[in-house]
Scaffold this motif. Structure first.
Motif, PDB file in Angstrom:
ATOM      1  N   ALA A 124      35.661  28.279  34.519  1.00 19.60           N
ATOM      2  CA  ALA A 124      36.180  29.524  35.149  1.00 19.60           C
ATOM      3  C   ALA A 124      36.272  30.729  34.094  1.00 19.60           C
ATOM      4  CB  ALA A 124      37.567  29.414  35.708  1.00 19.60           C
ATOM      5  N   LEU A 125      36.754  30.357  32.770  1.00 14.53           N
ATOM      6  CA  LEU A 125      36.538  31.212  31.462  1.00 14.53           C
ATOM      7  C   LEU A 125      35.176  31.524  31.413  1.00 14.53           C
ATOM      8  CD1 LEU A 125      39.257  29.304  29.365  1.00 14.53           C
ATOM      9  CD2 LEU A 125      39.267  31.665  30.410  1.00 14.53           C
ATOM     10  N   SER A 139      38.591  24.553  34.418  1.00 16.39           N
ATOM     11  CA  SER A 139      39.203  25.865  33.542  1.00 16.39           C
ATOM     12  C   SER A 139      38.271  26.448  32.561  1.00 16.39           C
ATOM     13  CB  SER A 139      40.456  25.377  33.091  1.00 16.39           C
ATOM     14  OG  SER A 139      41.477  24.850  34.015  1.00 16.39           O
ATOM     15  N   ASP A 177      32.718  31.729  33.379  1.00 18.34           N
ATOM     16  CA  ASP A 177      32.268  32.668  34.577  1.00 18.34           C
ATOM     17  C   ASP A 177      32.732  34.186  34.519  1.00 18.34           C
ATOM     18  OD1 ASP A 177      30.843  30.546  35.626  1.00 18.34           O
ATOM     19  OD2 ASP A 177      32.574  30.297  37.335  1.00 18.34           O
ATOM     20  N   THR A 178      33.946  34.169  33.541  1.00 14.67           N
ATOM     21  CA  THR A 178      34.332  35.614  33.875  1.00 14.67           C
ATOM     22  C   THR A 178      34.185  36.145  32.038  1.00 14.67           C
ATOM     23  OG1 THR A 178      36.731  34.417  32.920  1.00 14.67           O
ATOM     24  CG2 THR A 178      36.159  35.182  35.332  1.00 14.67           C
ATOM     25  N   GLY A 179      33.200  35.509  31.339  1.00 16.99           N
ATOM     26  CA  GLY A 179      32.910  35.986  30.029  1.00 16.99           C
ATOM     27  C   GLY A 179      33.679  35.971  28.892  1.00 16.99           C
ATOM     28  N   HIS A 180      34.665  35.020  29.104  1.00 21.73           N
ATOM     29  CA  HIS A 180      35.930  34.624  28.185  1.00 21.73           C
ATOM     30  C   HIS A 180      35.542  33.335  27.147  1.00 21.73           C
ATOM     31  CE1 HIS A 180      38.269  37.832  29.548  1.00 21.73           C
ATOM     32  NE2 HIS A 180      37.999  37.281  30.904  1.00 21.73           N
TER      33      HIS A 180
END
Length: 82
Positions: free
Chosen positions: A15-16, A12, A18-21
């Motif tokens: 994934a965060l 998780s 990878d999406t810039g978060h």
């Protein structure tokens, strides 16, 4: 990791990232019940640094670990909340 879904946390977080978060992530621990507190032989808040941080560093790298455990909390605590 102490809960049935803890094994999903690194994926998780990846994934965060990878999406810039990743710079918006703060972690905490459920220490509301006595058994969750480190004073009652539970993992408690120290688990974040002694158990979870090494795993995050190993699996996701030191930059992500630094963001989650140092930079993001520093920014949150420096905010002027009203």
């Amino acid at each position: 990791m102490h809960h049935g879904t803890d094994w999903r946390l690194p994926d998780s977080l990846a994934a965060l990232a990878d999406t810039g978060h990743i710079n918006q992530v703060l972690l905490g621990g459920d220490t509301v019940t006595p058994t969750a507190r480190s004073t009652a032989d539970g993992p408690g808040m120290p688990f974040l640094l002694s158990g979870l941080r090494p795993r995050i560093e190993s699996e996701l790298g030191p930059d992500i670990a630094s963001a989650i455990f140092t930079e993001n909390p520093a920014r949150a605590f420096a905010a002027r909340w009203r």
